[in-house]
Design an enzyme around this catalytic site. Structure first.
Site, PDB file in Angstrom:
ATOM      1  CG  HIS A 160       0.858  -4.727   4.063  1.00  0.00           C
ATOM      2  ND1 HIS A 160       1.375  -3.612   3.437  1.00  0.00           N
ATOM      3  CD2 HIS A 160       1.782  -5.715   3.889  1.00  0.00           C
ATOM      4  CE1 HIS A 160       2.547  -3.900   2.898  1.00  0.00           C
ATOM      5  NE2 HIS A 160       2.827  -5.160   3.168  1.00  0.00           N
ATOM      6  CG  ASP A 201       5.217  -8.516   4.885  1.00  0.00           C
ATOM      7  OD1 ASP A 201       4.377  -7.788   4.327  1.00  0.00           O
ATOM      8  OD2 ASP A 201       6.447  -8.396   4.721  1.00  0.00           O
ATOM      9  CG  HIS A 224       5.428  -2.986   6.181  1.00  0.00           C
ATOM     10  ND1 HIS A 224       5.090  -4.082   6.956  1.00  0.00           N
ATOM     11  CD2 HIS A 224       5.592  -3.476   4.923  1.00  0.00           C
ATOM     12  CE1 HIS A 224       5.053  -5.167   6.208  1.00  0.00           C
ATOM     13  NE2 HIS A 224       5.345  -4.827   4.959  1.00  0.00           N
ATOM     14  NE  ARG A 233      10.899   2.208  -2.436  1.00  0.00           N
ATOM     15  CZ  ARG A 233      10.349   1.190  -1.768  1.00  0.00           C
ATOM     16  NH1 ARG A 233       9.097   0.816  -2.043  1.00  0.00           N
ATOM     17  NH2 ARG A 233      11.014   0.557  -0.832  1.00  0.00           N
TER      18      ARG A 233
END
EC number: 1.14.20.4
Length: 362
Positions: free
Chosen positions: A238, A240, A294, A304
C-alpha cells in the site's frame, strides 16, 4: 473505555499461540504475490546487496551554519524525491521518551487478550479506533497477520482519552508527549519540504490543515510469529494516505519498499525514526515527492511491533490537488482534485479508473 463484540476473525495473537503449523487460507496471499514474499526476512535484512534506504541526519536542520543547514535540507529533499522514505537520525526526540513509548505499547500487547478486548473497536459501526485485527477493507480481500491498536493522539482537543489503554499506567503520558514532540518535528520537516518546492516555508503545513486541523493518529502494529511467513503478510502492499508517516519499531525487520521495480528490505537503524512521504504530499507536489509502495513481512522467530504515526489533513475541509506552483505546460496536473475523504474512499475501494497515481502491487 470502549467495549464491543469481537468481529468474525480471531485475533492473530490467539492463532499464533494455538500451535498451528499451517495458517488459515484467509491469510494466504494470492498466487501472483507469493513469488515475491521472502520466508526469512531476518536473514534478508543482514544482506548488504542492492539499494539501501537513505539515512538523513537532522542535526543541522535548524543550524545557524548556512552550509550545514543547506546540506541537510538538500539531502532531505533528495530522499523525498528519489525514495519517499528515509531513516531520520538526530531528530531531536529524546531516546528515553521513545523507549517509554515502546515499553508502554509492548506492555499493552502483553496483556491477556480478554483485557485487550475491552478496547475493541467496532468497524461495522464505523468506529475504527481501538484494538482490532483488520483496519478496513483491503485491496486483496485477504486477512493480514497482525493485531493493532489505533487512535487519534493529537491535537489534544480531538483525542478521546476514554479509549486509550490505562494499562500500563505510562501509556497515556508517554504517548501524549511523544505525539506532541512528533507534531513539532512534522512542522520542521514540512518547512524544509516547502522550501524544496520553492514555496514559503509554512505553505505545505497550511495546505494540510495547519496547527488546528492536521490530525495525528497512531497505529501500533503487533505482528505475532507466523508458522508460514512465506505465505502471509503483516500489512499488504500500500501507500500511505497521510502527509507524513513516522515509524518506530522494536528492531525486528519486516518493512519492505518497492523501489526500482523490486522489493527492498529496510535495515534496522538504531535510534532512528523511519519517515514516509504520504499520498497527500505526493499530490500537492504533483509527484515531485514520492509516496512509495511498501508492505510488512512477518517471520517465524520473533514478534515484530511497529508504531506508525500518520499526520493527516482534515477529511472534508481541504481539496487535495497539485499546487499551482508545481504545475506547468511541461508538467500538467497528475492528480484530480479530491477531498481527503474522497481520496480515502478511492484507496479503500480500489482504483479502477486508470489514474496516474495508480501504483503496481507486486
Amino acid at each position: 473505555m470502549v467495549t464491543s463484540a469481537m468481529g468474525p476473525s480471531p485475533r492473530v495473537e490467539e492463532l499464533a499461540r494455538s500451535g498451528l503449523d499451517t495458517i488459515p487460507k484467509d491469510y494466504v496471499r494470492p498466487e501472483e504475490e507469493l513469488k515475491s514474499i521472502i520466508g526469512n526476512i531476518l536473514a534478508e535484512e543482514k544482506s548488504s546487496e542492492g539499494p539501501q534506504l537513505p539515512t538523513i541526519d537532522l542535526e543541522e536542520m535548524d543550524s545557524r551554519d548556512e552550509e550545514g543547514r543547506k546540506k541537510c535540507h538538500e539531502e532531505l529533499k533528495k530522499a523525498a524525491t528519489d525514495w519517499g522514505v528515509m531513516h531520520l537520525i538526530n531528530h531531536g526526540i529524546p531516546e528515553e521518551l521513545i523507549d517509554r513509548v515502546k515499553a508502554a505499547g509492548k506492555e499493552f500487547f502483553e496483556l491477556p487478550v480478554e483485557e485487550k478486548e475491552a478496547y475493541a473497536n467496532d468497524q461495522a459501526a464505523g468506529n475504527v479506533q481501538g484494538y482490532g485485527s483488520k483496519l478496513a477493507n483491503n485491496a486483496s480481500g485477504q486477512l493480514e497477520w497482525e493485531d493493532y491498536f489505533f487512535h487519534c493522539v493529537y491535537p489534544e482537543h480531538k483525542t478521546d482519552l476514554s479509549i486509550w489503554p490505562t494499562k500500563p499506567p505510562d501509556y497515556i503520558p508517554a504517548t501524549s508527549e511523544y505525539a506532541k514532540q512528533l507534531r513539532a518535528l512534522a512542522t520542521k520537516i514540512l518547512s524544509v519540504l516547502s522550501i524544496g518546492l520553492g514555496l514559503e516555508k509554512g505553505r505545505l503545513e497550511k495546505e494540510v490543515g495547519g496547527a488546528e486541523d492536521l490530525i495525528v493518529q497512531m497505529k501500533i502494529n503487533f505482528y505475532p510469529k507466523c508458522p508460514q511467513p512465506e505465505l502471509a503478510l503483516g500489512w499488504e502492499a500500500h501507500t500511505d494516505v497521510s502527509a507524513l508517516t513516522f515509524i518506530l519499531h522494536n528492531m525486528v525487520p519486516g518493512l519492505q519498499l518497492f523501489y526500482e521495480d523490486k522489493w527492498v528490505t529496510a535495515k534496522c537503524v538504531p535510534n532512528s525514526i523511519i519517515m514516509h512521504i504520504g499520498d497527500t504530499l505526493e499530490i500537492l507536489s504533483n509527484g515531485k515527492y514520492k509516496s512509495i509502495l511498501h508492505r510488512g513481512l512477518v517471520n517465524k522467530e520473533k514478534v515484530r511491533i511497529s508504531w506508525a504515526v500518520f499526520c493527516e489533513p482534515p477529511k472534508e475541509k481541504i481539496v487535495l490537488q497539485p499546487l499551482p506552483e508545481t504545475v506547468s505546460e511541461v508538467e500538467p496536473p497528475r492528480f484530480p482534485p479530491r477531498t481527503f475523504a474522497q481520496h480515502l474512499k478511492h484507496k479503500l475501494f480500489r482504483k479502477t479508473d486508470g489514474d496516474l497515481d495508480e501504483k503496481p502491487t507486486y
